[in-house]
Design an enzyme around this catalytic site. Structure first.
Site, mmCIF file in Angstrom:
data_model
loop_
_atom_site.group_PDB
_atom_site.id
_atom_site.type_symbol
_atom_site.label_atom_id
_atom_site.label_comp_id
_atom_site.label_asym_id
_atom_site.label_seq_id
_atom_site.Cartn_x
_atom_site.Cartn_y
_atom_site.Cartn_z
ATOM 1 N N CYS A 19 65.777 23.276 -52.247
ATOM 2 C CA CYS A 19 67.137 23.184 -52.537
ATOM 3 C C CYS A 19 67.119 23.692 -54.025
ATOM 4 O O CYS A 19 66.451 24.126 -54.645
ATOM 5 C CB CYS A 19 67.758 21.609 -52.461
ATOM 6 S SG CYS A 19 66.758 20.753 -53.605
ATOM 7 N N HIS A 48 58.061 16.687 -55.613
ATOM 8 C CA HIS A 48 57.125 15.905 -54.496
ATOM 9 C C HIS A 48 56.491 16.814 -53.618
ATOM 10 O O HIS A 48 57.039 16.818 -52.462
ATOM 11 C CB HIS A 48 57.717 14.692 -54.159
ATOM 12 C CG HIS A 48 57.719 13.537 -55.027
ATOM 13 N ND1 HIS A 48 58.716 12.576 -54.683
ATOM 14 C CD2 HIS A 48 57.218 13.160 -56.074
ATOM 15 C CE1 HIS A 48 58.767 11.723 -55.977
ATOM 16 N NE2 HIS A 48 57.749 12.227 -56.586
ATOM 17 N N HIS A 81 63.294 14.700 -60.957
ATOM 18 C CA HIS A 81 63.744 13.683 -60.443
ATOM 19 C C HIS A 81 64.572 12.851 -61.538
ATOM 20 O O HIS A 81 65.161 11.938 -61.433
ATOM 21 C CB HIS A 81 62.762 12.475 -60.063
ATOM 22 C CG HIS A 81 61.763 13.230 -59.045
ATOM 23 N ND1 HIS A 81 60.427 13.659 -59.366
ATOM 24 C CD2 HIS A 81 61.996 13.419 -57.839
ATOM 25 C CE1 HIS A 81 60.030 14.242 -58.273
ATOM 26 N NE2 HIS A 81 60.745 13.974 -57.551
ATOM 27 N N CYS A 103 67.447 17.596 -62.006
ATOM 28 C CA CYS A 103 68.216 18.298 -60.876
ATOM 29 C C CYS A 103 69.756 17.874 -61.592
ATOM 30 O O CYS A 103 70.110 16.799 -62.125
ATOM 31 C CB CYS A 103 68.305 17.830 -59.643
ATOM 32 S SG CYS A 103 69.512 18.238 -58.507
ATOM 33 N N GLU A 133 63.463 8.544 -59.329
ATOM 34 C CA GLU A 133 64.839 8.844 -59.573
ATOM 35 C C GLU A 133 65.488 7.609 -59.905
ATOM 36 O O GLU A 133 66.449 7.633 -60.749
ATOM 37 C CB GLU A 133 65.458 9.527 -58.288
ATOM 38 C CG GLU A 133 67.089 9.854 -58.578
ATOM 39 C CD GLU A 133 67.749 10.493 -57.448
ATOM 40 O OE1 GLU A 133 69.068 10.217 -57.246
ATOM 41 O OE2 GLU A 133 67.094 11.087 -56.642
ATOM 42 N N THR A 171 70.157 10.163 -54.701
ATOM 43 C CA THR A 171 70.671 11.413 -54.043
ATOM 44 C C THR A 171 69.833 11.716 -52.710
ATOM 45 O O THR A 171 70.479 12.447 -52.242
ATOM 46 C CB THR A 171 70.476 12.517 -55.387
ATOM 47 O OG1 THR A 171 69.196 12.964 -55.396
ATOM 48 C CG2 THR A 171 71.233 12.375 -56.364
ATOM 49 N N CYS A 201 72.907 14.176 -52.264
ATOM 50 C CA CYS A 201 73.058 15.433 -52.580
ATOM 51 C C CYS A 201 73.419 16.254 -51.434
ATOM 52 O O CYS A 201 72.986 15.873 -50.301
ATOM 53 C CB CYS A 201 71.985 16.018 -53.643
ATOM 54 S SG CYS A 201 70.531 16.717 -52.606
ATOM 55 N N SER A 230 61.066 11.447 -50.750
ATOM 56 C CA SER A 230 61.946 10.315 -49.977
ATOM 57 C C SER A 230 62.709 11.237 -49.076
ATOM 58 O O SER A 230 62.956 10.786 -48.096
ATOM 59 C CB SER A 230 63.078 9.866 -51.125
ATOM 60 O OG SER A 230 63.843 9.309 -50.376
#
Length: 314
Positions: A19, A48, A81, A103, A133, A171, A201, A230
């Site tokens: 992303c 990750h 994160h 992010c 996060e 997210t 997100c 995740s």
């Protein structure tokens, strides 16, 4: 005489893989290495994915758990994160040259949390305990001003009065699970304040929707991603809930061929931290055993790009 390979139609989910936030975070480490030379320190895994981390390590990145492992004269990058406020404050206190690769969509949640606390609200944060996060977001607000909610069952156990409550979310959650928790929160606390826009997100939502789009045509699904990712775990869950057996693998060498068997169709997708070359590696491994036909099932094209820190592009 060679045995004929069984036919296999592979549906490749799209969008998949990197992303914009992951791409930006990796670029920050790469550009920091170009600008400052090795070593560049990174607090926690930048994203990750073991392959990504190992590649950056080979270029001169040094991954550490805590800031006190970073020498005074070397730059340090904070992971995608997000980190508690105390981390950049400690870096500034030591006059460290630090770069924040959080992010921007996670940073948006951080700013929302600050505004809600300024309004005098208590925040119910939907997320997974222990995820970086979640730790980073809790670290944006005073202790005790935010409560973690993981499941619908947690909502019933909340001992909070209705009024001056708000909710935010991690997210990278399951879209469906989060919707169920939000519904439960709004039923229990009718005046709870919702965020103006979806916190999950775009990349997480799009990748889950792409899996849903191909799952009805797949007998099995391989999800490429790390076990601590995740969003990758959620992709496997989405397929499984649609009745499609799914396996999370880090790369082609992790494929359990006995589990794969000889299906007529198989889906392939990748979490937001998994590079496309790992997807190609899996497709090549499948092609070595099957007579593969590939179909890219483009669900929703993405063109999101996030700006890099000014100090790295000036």
């Amino acid at each position: 005489m060679a045995t004929a390979r069984p036919p296999l139609h592979v549906l490749i989910a799209a969008p998949r893989g990197f992303c914009a936030g992951v791409d930006r975070a990796i670029q920050i480490v790469e550009l920091a290495l170009e600008r400052f030379g090795a070593p560049v320190y990174v607090r926690h895994e930048i994203v990750h994915n073991r392959f990504v981390v190992d590649r950056l390590r080979s270029l001169g990145a040094v991954f550490v758990d805590e800031l006190d492992e970073v020498p005074d004269d070397r730059p340090v990058v904070f992971s995608a994160h997000g980190v508690p406020k105390s981390v950049p404050e400690a870096a500034a206190g030591r006059s460290l040259n630090y770069l924040d690769a959080t992010c921007p969509l996670v940073s948006k949640v951080h700013r929302q949390a600050e505004r809600l606390i300024a309004e005098g609200r208590h925040i119910l944060f939907i997320g997974h305990a222990g995820h970086p996060e979640v730790i980073g977001t809790f670290g944006q607000v005073p202790p005790g001003s935010m409560t973690l909610v993981e499941t619908v069952e947690d909502v019933a156990d909340l001992a909070l009065p209705d009024g001056n409550l708000a909710f935010l979310t991690q997210t990278t959650l399951s879209v469906d699970d989060t919707a169920a928790v939000v519904t439960a929160l709004q039923a229990r606390f009718p005046t709870i304040k919702a965020p103006k826009s979806e916190d999950i997100c775009y990349a997480t939502s799009n990748r889950q929707a792409a899996v849903k789009a191909i799952a009805p045509r797949c007998e099995r699904m391989l999800v490429i991603g790390a076990p601590n990712s995740s969003n990758s775990l959620r992709l496997a869950e989405v397929a499984q809930r649609m009745g499609v057996p799914a396996k999370l693998i880090e790369r082609a060498t992790d494929i359990d061929w006995d589990w794969v068997g000889t299906p007529a169709s198989l889906g392939v997708t990748a979490g937001a931290s998994a590079p496309e070359l790992l997807v190609r590696e899996v497709l090549d491994a499948l092609a070595a055993r099957f007579a593969v036909t590939e179909e890219i099932a483009d669900h929703r094209p993405e063109n999101m790009v996030f700006k890099l820190p000014r100090e790295l592009v000036a």
